[in-house]
Design a protein around this motif. Sequence first.
Motif, PDB file in Angstrom:
ATOM      1  N   ARG A   2       0.866  -1.195   0.000  1.00  0.00           N
ATOM      2  CA  ARG A   2       0.000   0.000   0.000  1.00  0.00           C
ATOM      3  C   ARG A   2       0.892   1.231   0.000  1.00  0.00           C
ATOM      4  NH1 ARG A   2      -1.804  -3.567   3.599  1.00  0.00           N
ATOM      5  NH2 ARG A   2      -3.472  -4.817   2.717  1.00  0.00           N
ATOM      6  N   LEU A   3       0.831   1.965  -1.107  1.00  0.00           N
ATOM      7  CA  LEU A   3       1.777   3.060  -1.316  1.00  0.00           C
ATOM      8  C   LEU A   3       1.068   4.373  -1.584  1.00  0.00           C
ATOM      9  CD1 LEU A   3       4.066   1.206  -3.907  1.00  0.00           C
ATOM     10  CD2 LEU A   3       4.417   1.383  -1.434  1.00  0.00           C
ATOM     11  N   VAL A   4       1.731   5.461  -1.195  1.00  0.00           N
ATOM     12  CA  VAL A   4       1.303   6.804  -1.582  1.00  0.00           C
ATOM     13  C   VAL A   4       2.438   7.436  -2.367  1.00  0.00           C
ATOM     14  CG1 VAL A   4       0.893   9.145  -0.698  1.00  0.00           C
ATOM     15  CG2 VAL A   4      -0.317   7.220   0.327  1.00  0.00           C
ATOM     16  N   LEU A  96      -7.412   9.348   5.321  1.00  0.00           N
ATOM     17  CA  LEU A  96      -6.898   8.091   4.769  1.00  0.00           C
ATOM     18  C   LEU A  96      -6.470   7.151   5.904  1.00  0.00           C
ATOM     19  CD1 LEU A  96      -5.880   6.290   2.450  1.00  0.00           C
ATOM     20  CD2 LEU A  96      -3.732   7.586   2.513  1.00  0.00           C
ATOM     21  N   LEU A 100      -8.064   3.396   6.556  1.00  0.00           N
ATOM     22  CA  LEU A 100      -7.231   2.191   6.598  1.00  0.00           C
ATOM     23  C   LEU A 100      -7.343   1.530   7.974  1.00  0.00           C
ATOM     24  CD1 LEU A 100      -4.059   3.411   4.662  1.00  0.00           C
ATOM     25  CD2 LEU A 100      -5.902   1.945   3.826  1.00  0.00           C
ATOM     26  N   GLN A 106      -2.503  -0.763   6.942  1.00  0.00           N
ATOM     27  CA  GLN A 106      -1.533   0.331   7.119  1.00  0.00           C
ATOM     28  C   GLN A 106      -0.847   0.644   5.806  1.00  0.00           C
ATOM     29  OE1 GLN A 106       1.034  -1.138  10.150  1.00  0.00           O
ATOM     30  NE2 GLN A 106      -0.155  -0.163  11.781  1.00  0.00           N
ATOM     31  N   LEU A 107      -0.372   1.864   5.666  1.00  0.00           N
ATOM     32  CA  LEU A 107       0.447   2.201   4.504  1.00  0.00           C
ATOM     33  C   LEU A 107       1.813   1.560   4.688  1.00  0.00           C
ATOM     34  CD1 LEU A 107      -0.141   6.021   3.923  1.00  0.00           C
ATOM     35  CD2 LEU A 107      -0.969   4.111   2.512  1.00  0.00           C
ATOM     36  N   ASP A 108       2.404   1.085   3.583  1.00  0.00           N
ATOM     37  CA  ASP A 108       3.753   0.530   3.663  1.00  0.00           C
ATOM     38  C   ASP A 108       4.811   1.591   3.424  1.00  0.00           C
ATOM     39  OD1 ASP A 108       3.211  -2.311   4.051  1.00  0.00           O
ATOM     40  OD2 ASP A 108       2.131  -2.077   2.168  1.00  0.00           O
ATOM     41  N   ARG A 109       4.550   2.520   2.490  1.00  0.00           N
ATOM     42  CA  ARG A 109       5.587   3.486   2.140  1.00  0.00           C
ATOM     43  C   ARG A 109       4.961   4.696   1.441  1.00  0.00           C
ATOM     44  NH1 ARG A 109      11.141   2.361   1.277  1.00  0.00           N
ATOM     45  NH2 ARG A 109      10.714   0.378   2.272  1.00  0.00           N
ATOM     46  N   VAL A 110       5.552   5.840   1.678  1.00  0.00           N
ATOM     47  CA  VAL A 110       5.184   7.066   0.964  1.00  0.00           C
ATOM     48  C   VAL A 110       6.421   7.515   0.206  1.00  0.00           C
ATOM     49  CG1 VAL A 110       4.415   9.456   1.200  1.00  0.00           C
ATOM     50  CG2 VAL A 110       3.493   7.696   2.722  1.00  0.00           C
ATOM     51  N   TYR A 186       4.383  12.611   6.974  1.00  0.00           N
ATOM     52  CA  TYR A 186       4.756  11.202   6.774  1.00  0.00           C
ATOM     53  C   TYR A 186       6.172  10.906   7.268  1.00  0.00           C
ATOM     54  CZ  TYR A 186       0.434  10.210   4.312  1.00  0.00           C
ATOM     55  OH  TYR A 186      -0.893  10.017   4.011  1.00  0.00           O
ATOM     56  N   LEU A 191       7.474   6.860   7.335  1.00  0.00           N
ATOM     57  CA  LEU A 191       7.012   6.131   6.149  1.00  0.00           C
ATOM     58  C   LEU A 191       7.656   6.644   4.864  1.00  0.00           C
ATOM     59  CD1 LEU A 191       3.149   5.909   6.811  1.00  0.00           C
ATOM     60  CD2 LEU A 191       4.755   4.000   6.598  1.00  0.00           C
TER      61      LEU A 191
END
Length: 218
Positions: A2-4, A96, A100, A106-110, A186, A191
């Motif tokens: 999950r990426l931004v 966001l 989530l 969860q986000l993995d990386r931005v 972030y 992240l």
Amino acid sequence: MRLVFLGAPGVGKGTQADKAAVQYRIRKISTGDLLREAVRNQTPLGLEAKEHMDQGRLVPDSVVIGLVREKLADPLYVNGFILDGFPRTVPQAEALAKVLDERSLQLDRVINFMVSRSEIVKRLSGRRSCPKCQATYHVEFAPSKSGSLCGRCGETLVQRSDDRPEAIETRLRVYEEQTAPLIDFYEKKRLLSHLNGAETVDTVYRNLVKALAAPQTA
Ligand code: AMP
């Protein structure tokens, strides 16, 4: 995964997101593309968004948050996603996180793509697109083989209304004021990875793949 993908307009996050989506078999969610589609289809959402977009301003948070919330509820995105152009404000980033969290995700990386202002202006002002098949070109860096016509479908190419000089200025100002604070947001969540977006598409992509494979160190 999950990426931004974060960065000013014109840094190439959409192009990189397309490539990464294929390699990692996840879907891209571009709020800009979703909004342009709504404008083309003249939906109530599109009618509300159009004026903001033409001027280079952000569409209200409530509108885009609703759009992304709806997308993320779709099972198509359960294996992961790349958010391209969302979040663009701190309230969007908070929304966001909440969406989530509700799904225990969860986000993995931005990834923050960095390109100088003068290069961004050059990229955006020369951009042309096909109103029929959505192919994109650049008058200098990636011209259509058919001149002012689309090399893929033959339609006359157009300049996006928000790629006109006044709108570009507004978009860059809006980025600095409303989106750049997300770098700090972030970074604090550990992240963030930074990438130089001024290299060729292939070099940026190679560095992106490396960054995604490396453990988060920020
Ligand atoms: P883009 O193609 O990502 O540069 O988006 C084009 C335009 O769509 C932006 O200039 C905004 O007017 C609108 N837009 C796209 N994403 C968002 C967002 N997350 N929040 C608010 N407006 C957005």
